[in-house]
Design a protein around this motif. Structure first.
Motif, short mmCIF file in Angstrom:
data_model
loop_
_atom_site.label_atom_id
_atom_site.label_comp_id
_atom_site.label_asym_id
_atom_site.label_seq_id
_atom_site.Cartn_x
_atom_site.Cartn_y
_atom_site.Cartn_z
N ASN B 381 0.56 -1.12 -0.29
CA ASN B 381 -0.03 0.30 -0.44
C ASN B 381 0.84 1.47 0.13
O ASN B 381 0.67 2.46 -0.24
N GLN B 382 2.07 0.94 0.63
CA GLN B 382 2.31 2.36 0.83
C GLN B 382 3.63 2.84 -1.08
O GLN B 382 3.79 3.66 -0.79
N TYR B 384 2.04 1.24 -3.05
CA TYR B 384 1.24 1.70 -4.80
C TYR B 384 0.95 3.97 -4.52
O TYR B 384 1.08 4.31 -5.48
N TYR B 385 0.77 3.60 -3.48
CA TYR B 385 0.84 5.30 -2.30
C TYR B 385 1.87 5.81 -3.31
O TYR B 385 1.38 6.69 -4.80
N LEU B 386 3.18 6.19 -3.13
CA LEU B 386 4.24 6.84 -3.88
C LEU B 386 4.74 6.77 -5.28
O LEU B 386 4.54 7.50 -6.33
N MET B 387 3.74 5.31 -5.70
CA MET B 387 4.14 5.38 -7.46
C MET B 387 2.83 5.91 -7.66
O MET B 387 2.50 6.43 -8.85
N ALA B 388 1.88 6.20 -7.30
CA ALA B 388 0.78 7.11 -7.17
C ALA B 388 0.69 8.31 -7.85
O ALA B 388 0.06 9.46 -8.21
N ARG B 389 2.04 8.71 -7.13
CA ARG B 389 2.30 10.81 -7.66
C ARG B 389 3.41 10.20 -7.98
O ARG B 389 4.36 11.65 -7.90
N ILE B 391 6.15 8.54 -8.75
CA ILE B 391 7.40 7.67 -8.24
C ILE B 391 7.98 6.52 -8.91
O ILE B 391 6.99 5.47 -8.07
N ARG B 393 8.76 2.90 -8.88
CA ARG B 393 8.60 1.56 -7.99
C ARG B 393 10.41 1.01 -7.38
O ARG B 393 9.89 1.14 -5.95
#
Lengths: 261, 430
Positions: B381-382, B384-389, B391, B393
């Motif tokens: 989940n962490q 995913y959250y960073l990738m959704a911004r 960044i 993988r």
């Protein structure tokens, strides 16, 4: 910069082999605000997560394009860099990673290699954006979402949105857990970003948020698809009459996904 | 193979001759060698040493080549941070430096051989008093054949404000390496020291590296001990680091290991004095086919003694680590308190980690005794959250891992050392 277009065509999404979104089509252009309303369990958040590419949601058919580019073949980070933004209902907490470090990494990823913002400029920009959102300066050095209240997390989502200046911003129940002052700040931030360069998809239960962010289009989701679309008066109608009147009008007994039989 | 069961080891005789050692020391070495030779290579709870070879060969009296990149960086850091350091390469003391201001206050920093010459009574009193030869085959080996050690003495009431650095480097020529640090901090004194075991280039298979650090801490004295290790493939590595604390003394250990070697390590505080307290903050990054069996131990004897252990292991590749946090509240250590936090993070499916919390309580009146342990993978989940911004993988994962490591790396007392460890970690995570 041309105005962006997000096109969703007959989208179907499953979670753990259960189909949640069942053929949804929608087009969002830069400068437009679309509100997707509907009771719980009708597939609204699933739509948002699937558009962003959350690994737990699988798109089984349909097409999604952003400015003609196929979104569904992109990884989550590629979607973000292409200009898609999702303000999440439950943002993750990441210990040991400061908000400022995270925001700078995200912003530079969005800006692309060779176009990174110098550190000083970034901090100036961040300070200004935080001030606009009435966020305490100490926020920058706190760990990402760790120990944040519900309202702080939501404001952090909006801070990220206003820094990243996406082409299409999806706000998933950004109003939940916000008091009226915070709600106004969030609405102000959205209204400030409102321009031909950004389109919005706002997911909400309630009409309350839409008093401050006036939508161009309102769509009602039930049973995993859009059952009615209209302008802002549709939201007002729902607020006055509730979803039950609409259900009777459409002959829907149970609006939740999987209950349509 | 090793020179077995000889009561008069030629290696001990060689060291005695080379350093003109006093009889008491030669006798201690001889006794330790007998112990070493007679003790079996044991099967530990999690680590089977029975088939590990113990190649113990002639001890080099010279070393060739210059300092490796890591040793260079730490040396420069030591020079920048006050200039108190000893650099030992392949058991040979290359450089010893003590600023005049410290010498004038009576602080002693010498290689251990010279210290035996110049401060025979003091060394004799403390050497082997914290880590005796009897406790393990590898402690016995070090007790018998240590060479290239370091001695620090801080007199009563003297506060050493910038850290003292011990840099031990080993190459193929070192044939294992048996360093021994003896640190004595008298009443009301304070000291921070940073100790590193580095290896440079290939190392010989089958040899044994056994390092020992003895730390004697007087009443109301405070010590911060930062210990870094960067072991490579080849030898079996052992380290035994122990502090003995008098009344109201405190010792803060910071242990960092970035390795792909085969290592068995112990860091322990003996909280003998009432009101003594100790913390251990340890982090490790294992990679390759690393095997680490690490124990952080707190042994409470004193009334109202307090301890806290925080361990973080990050494992990638086929690394396999055991992190044991052990607290023993002895009878009589009333109102003692202790906390343990262990967290293991596995990257990839072939890494393996075990977190073993141990509490042994022989006293009825204990203030608090808590432990928390977790072993897991990076939270998707962490990621995913960073990738959704936006960044990617790999970078998102690196940020999350650093999020765990940073607070522990940050407690290292020397900035250039922090930067060096950060570069080791970055290098292995990329």
């Amino acid at each position: 910069m041309s105005s962006p277009v997000l096109t969703i065509e007959d989208l179907r999404v499953s979670v753990e082999d259960k189909e949640i979104v069942k053929g949804l089509s929608l087009q969002i252009k830069g400068g437009e605000i679309h509100a997707v309303m509907g009771p719980n369990g009708t597939g609204k958040s699933t739509l948002a997560s699937a558009l962003m590419g959350h690994p737990a949601y699988s798109v089984t058919s349909g097409r999604v394009t952003l400015d003609g580019e196929d979104v569904l073949t992109m990884s989550v980070d590629e979607r973000a860099r292409a200009g898609l933004f999702l303000a999440m209902q439950y943002p993750a907490e990441v210990s040991g990673v400061s908000n400022a470090n995270f925001l700078r990494t995200a912003l530079n990823a969005r800006r692309g290699e060779g176009n990174e913002l110098p550190v000083i400029k970034f901090h100036r920009l961040l300070q200004q954006k935080m001030k606009d959102l009435n966020i305490d300066p100490s926020f920058a050095e706190r760990y990402l979402n760790e120990g944040f209240s519900g309202g702080e997390k939501k404001r952090n989502e909006i801070l990220q949105m206003s820094l990243l200046e996406p082409k299409i911003a999806i706000l998933d129940e950004i109003d939940s857990g916000l008091d009226i002052d915070a709600l106004k700040l969030v609405a102000d931030a959205v209204n400030q970003l409102r321009s031909p360069q950004t389109g919005f998809l706002i997911i909400t239960h309630y009409q309350r948020l839409l008093q401050y962010i006036v939508p161009d289009y309102v769509h009602v989701m039930m049973q995993g698809r859009i059952v009615k679309s209209g302008d802002k008066t549709l939201a007002e109608y729902l607020e006055a009459n509730g979803y039950d009147t609409l259900k009777r009008e459409l002959g829907i007994v149970d609006e939740t996904v999987g209950a349509e039989a | 193979m090793s020179i077995e069961t000889s009561a008069h080891s030629p290696l001990v005789a060689d060291l005695a001759r080379r350093f003109q050692e006093p009889p008491w020391l030669v006798q201690r070495r001889e006794r330790a060698f007998v112990l070493y030779a007679s003790m079996p290579s044991p099967k530990l709870e999690e680590t089977d040493l029975r088939n590990r070879p113990w190649v113990v060969e002639s001890i080099p009296s010279a070393t060739t080549g210059g300092a490796g990149a890591a040793a260079q960086a730490l040396l420069e850091g030591a020079k920048a941070a006050g200039g108190a350091y000893v650099y030992v390469r392949d058991g040979v003391t290359i450089e010893t430096s003590l600023p005049r201001t410290l010498a004038e206050q009576g602080v002693v920093l010498l290689d251990l051989h010279t210290a035996i010459d110049q401060h025979p009574e003091r060394v004799r009193r403390y050497l082997y008093s914290v880590v005796p030869a009897e406790e393990s085959k590898w402690a016995a080996l070090n007790a018998a054949l240590w060479h290239g050690g370091i001695f620090v003495h801080v007199p009563s009431g003297v506060r050493v404000n910038s850290p003292i650095h011990f840099i031990y480097e080993e190459t193929m020529a070192g044939k294992g390496g048996l360093p021994r640090s003896l640190v004595v901090v008298e009443d009301r004194a304070s000291l921070s020291f940073a100790e590193a075991y580095l290896c440079h280039g290939e190392r010989q298979e089958g040899v044994v590296h056994s390092a020992v650090t003895e730390l004697v801490v007087g009443a109301d004295a405070n010590v911060t001990a930062a210990c870094l290790s960067r072991y490579g493939k080849g030898p079996t590595n052992f380290f035994t680091r122990r502090a003995k604390l008098a009344d109201n003394a405190s010792v803060d250990w910071v242990i960092g290991d970035v390795s792909d070697g085969f290592t068995v390590g112990l860091v322990e505080s003996r909280l003998e004095g009432p009101g003594s307290k100790s913390t251990t903050r340890g982090f490790g990054l294992g990679y390759g086919r690393q095997r680490l069996d690490f124990t952080a131990s707190m042994d409470h004897f004193g009334h109202h003694s307090a301890s806290d252990i925080t361990l973080l292991g990050v494992l990638r590749g086929r690394a396999n680590s055991t992190y044991r946090s052990s607290t023993h509240i002895e009878r009589g250590a009333d109102e003692a308190s202790s906390e343990q936090h262990d967290r293991m993070l596995m990257l990839g499916s072939r890494a393996r980690a075990d977190a073993i919390p141990m509490l042994l309580i022989d006293e009825n009146d204990v203030q608090r005794c808590g432990h928390a342990a977790s072993v897991g993978r990076i939270d998707e989940n962490q990621v995913y959250y960073l990738m959704a911004r936006g960044i990617p993988r790999a970078e998102a994962e690196r940020m999350i891992i650093w999020g765990y490591l940073q607070p522990l790396v940050d407690v290292l007392p020397v900035e250039p050392w922090r930067n060096e460890v950060a570069s080791w970690i970055d290098g292995e995570l990329n």
